[in-house]
Design a protein around this motif. Structure first.
Motif, PDB file in Angstrom:
ATOM      1  N   SER A 159      -3.613   3.909   3.207  1.00  0.00           N
ATOM      2  CA  SER A 159      -4.915   3.342   3.542  1.00  0.00           C
ATOM      3  C   SER A 159      -4.779   2.421   4.745  1.00  0.00           C
ATOM      4  CB  SER A 159      -5.480   2.555   2.355  1.00  0.00           C
ATOM      5  OG  SER A 159      -4.674   1.420   2.095  1.00  0.00           O
ATOM      6  N   GLU A 160      -5.891   2.182   5.416  1.00  0.00           N
ATOM      7  CA  GLU A 160      -5.864   1.355   6.619  1.00  0.00           C
ATOM      8  C   GLU A 160      -5.473  -0.090   6.313  1.00  0.00           C
ATOM      9  OE1 GLU A 160      -9.389   1.810   9.107  1.00  0.00           O
ATOM     10  OE2 GLU A 160      -9.755   3.680   8.069  1.00  0.00           O
ATOM     11  N   GLY A 161      -5.969  -0.617   5.222  1.00  0.00           N
ATOM     12  CA  GLY A 161      -5.707  -2.016   4.931  1.00  0.00           C
ATOM     13  C   GLY A 161      -4.304  -2.280   4.427  1.00  0.00           C
ATOM     14  N   GLU A 162      -3.891  -1.553   3.384  1.00  0.00           N
ATOM     15  CA  GLU A 162      -2.628  -1.839   2.721  1.00  0.00           C
ATOM     16  C   GLU A 162      -1.532  -0.835   3.030  1.00  0.00           C
ATOM     17  OE1 GLU A 162      -3.405  -2.193  -1.429  1.00  0.00           O
ATOM     18  OE2 GLU A 162      -4.975  -3.688  -1.186  1.00  0.00           O
ATOM     19  N   GLY A 163      -1.886   0.288   3.631  1.00  0.00           N
ATOM     20  CA  GLY A 163      -0.890   1.322   3.874  1.00  0.00           C
ATOM     21  C   GLY A 163      -0.531   2.035   2.577  1.00  0.00           C
ATOM     22  N   MET A 164       0.611   2.679   2.564  1.00  0.00           N
ATOM     23  CA  MET A 164       1.061   3.380   1.364  1.00  0.00           C
ATOM     24  C   MET A 164       1.496   2.391   0.290  1.00  0.00           C
ATOM     25  SD  MET A 164       3.388   6.459   2.943  1.00  0.00           S
ATOM     26  CE  MET A 164       4.207   5.393   4.139  1.00  0.00           C
ATOM     27  N   ARG A 165       1.301   2.773  -0.956  1.00  0.00           N
ATOM     28  CA  ARG A 165       1.846   1.963  -2.038  1.00  0.00           C
ATOM     29  C   ARG A 165       3.371   2.024  -1.993  1.00  0.00           C
ATOM     30  NH1 ARG A 165      -1.772   4.239  -6.944  1.00  0.00           N
ATOM     31  NH2 ARG A 165      -1.612   6.122  -5.670  1.00  0.00           N
ATOM     32  N   ARG A 166       4.014   1.011  -2.560  1.00  0.00           N
ATOM     33  CA  ARG A 166       5.469   0.910  -2.451  1.00  0.00           C
ATOM     34  C   ARG A 166       6.180   2.152  -2.964  1.00  0.00           C
ATOM     35  NH1 ARG A 166       9.463   0.220  -5.523  1.00  0.00           N
ATOM     36  NH2 ARG A 166       8.156  -0.135  -7.357  1.00  0.00           N
ATOM     37  N   LEU A 167       5.768   2.647  -4.145  1.00  0.00           N
ATOM     38  CA  LEU A 167       6.442   3.805  -4.719  1.00  0.00           C
ATOM     39  C   LEU A 167       6.225   5.040  -3.854  1.00  0.00           C
ATOM     40  CD1 LEU A 167       8.191   4.784  -6.998  1.00  0.00           C
ATOM     41  CD2 LEU A 167       6.130   5.180  -8.382  1.00  0.00           C
ATOM     42  N   THR A 168       5.030   5.180  -3.288  1.00  0.00           N
ATOM     43  CA  THR A 168       4.762   6.296  -2.387  1.00  0.00           C
ATOM     44  C   THR A 168       5.677   6.212  -1.173  1.00  0.00           C
ATOM     45  OG1 THR A 168       2.425   6.322  -3.049  1.00  0.00           O
ATOM     46  CG2 THR A 168       2.995   7.453  -1.003  1.00  0.00           C
ATOM     47  N   ARG A 169       5.755   5.029  -0.611  1.00  0.00           N
ATOM     48  CA  ARG A 169       6.604   4.800   0.560  1.00  0.00           C
ATOM     49  C   ARG A 169       8.067   5.109   0.242  1.00  0.00           C
ATOM     50  NH1 ARG A 169       6.394   0.936   5.069  1.00  0.00           N
ATOM     51  NH2 ARG A 169       8.518   0.320   5.622  1.00  0.00           N
TER      52      ARG A 169
END
Length: 247
Positions: free
Chosen positions: A197-207
């Motif tokens: 997402s633009e605001g938070e980016g990928m979630r940690r686990l996704t990253r």
């Protein structure tokens, strides 16, 4: 199966063209008598779809916005490939997938679907939670791509990503602090591009599940691109590499 609302000329015309039998009825602005409306009505009637002229105020009330262009359709949900294994088994050549993590703006989702269709991506994959869902606004912005690009919702995105890795699909995530630049990455093999997402980016686990993180080089004063624009830049780089490989 519950009917969904589709509005806007591109979205309604695309559904008529690809799956007219799924369209139950169409409401149109009775005051519009231009050629575009006449052509759409003719296509609907040729397909045996009931067309109901109403005043624009009623259309505004149905949609909740005036951005319907004078045409609204109610249609059954399409059964585009919803099973990821089934879809991948049918792909000819290396798959090209777009994974969207945490996209909550329907305009961004629609634009991502549109670019995915334009580049020939095989599917768009999204998590069930923390995502906007394929609503009428997203379908309108997609300009018909919602009817042609398989849109696959998964319960556990990280698990799905691991299953893709087991199938030999390389997961390329995008991040401002990616270890490689976009143009250094290899998109010619089986690839899933992962956008946050633009605001938070990928979630940690996704990253953490990605095989590699790449950054999009920025040469101006802004720090990042809109997610749909970034998806377009990355997907077309993937397509460019694949075309060059085939040449």
């Amino acid at each position: 199966m519950k009917n969904k609302m589709i509005f806007g000329f591109h979205a309604v015309t695309s559904r008529l063209r690809h799956e007219a039998s799924s369209v139950e009825e169409i409401f149109v602005d009775a005051s519009r008598v231009d050629g575009r409306m006449k052509d759409m009505i003719a296509a609907a009637k040729a397909a045996g779809v009931r067309v109901m002229p109403v005043d624009s105020a009623r259309l505004d009330k149905i949609v909740g916005t005036r951005r319907h262009q004078g045409v609204i359709a109610f249609a059954s949900q399409l059964s585009l490939a919803r099973n990821l294994d089934e879809l991948l088994d049918a792909v000819d050549g290396p798959p090209l997938l777009l994974i969207l993590d945490g996209i909550t703006d329907p305009h961004n989702l629609g634009a991502c679907l549109r670019v995915a269709d334009g580049v020939g991506a095989h599917a768009v994959i999204v998590p069930k939670d923390r995502a906007v869902g394929l609503n009428a606004t997203a379908a309108k912005v997609a300009s018909g791509a919602a009817e042609t690009v398989p849109y696959i919702t998964v319960t556990n995105l990280a698990r799905t990503m691991r299953e893709l890795k087991d199938r030999g699909i390389w997961l390329i995530g995008t991040s401002d602090d990616g270890e490689k630049g976009l143009y250094e990455a290899d998109f010619t093999g089986p690839t899933a591009l992962v956008m946050g997402s633009e605001g938070e980016g990928m979630r940690r686990l996704t990253r953490d599940t990605c095989d590699i993180l790449v950054n999009i080089p920025m040469f101006g004063s802004v720090e990042s691109l809109n997610v749909s624009v970034a998806s377009g830049v990355c997907l077309y780089e993937a397509r460019r590499q694949r075309i060059a490989l085939e040449a």
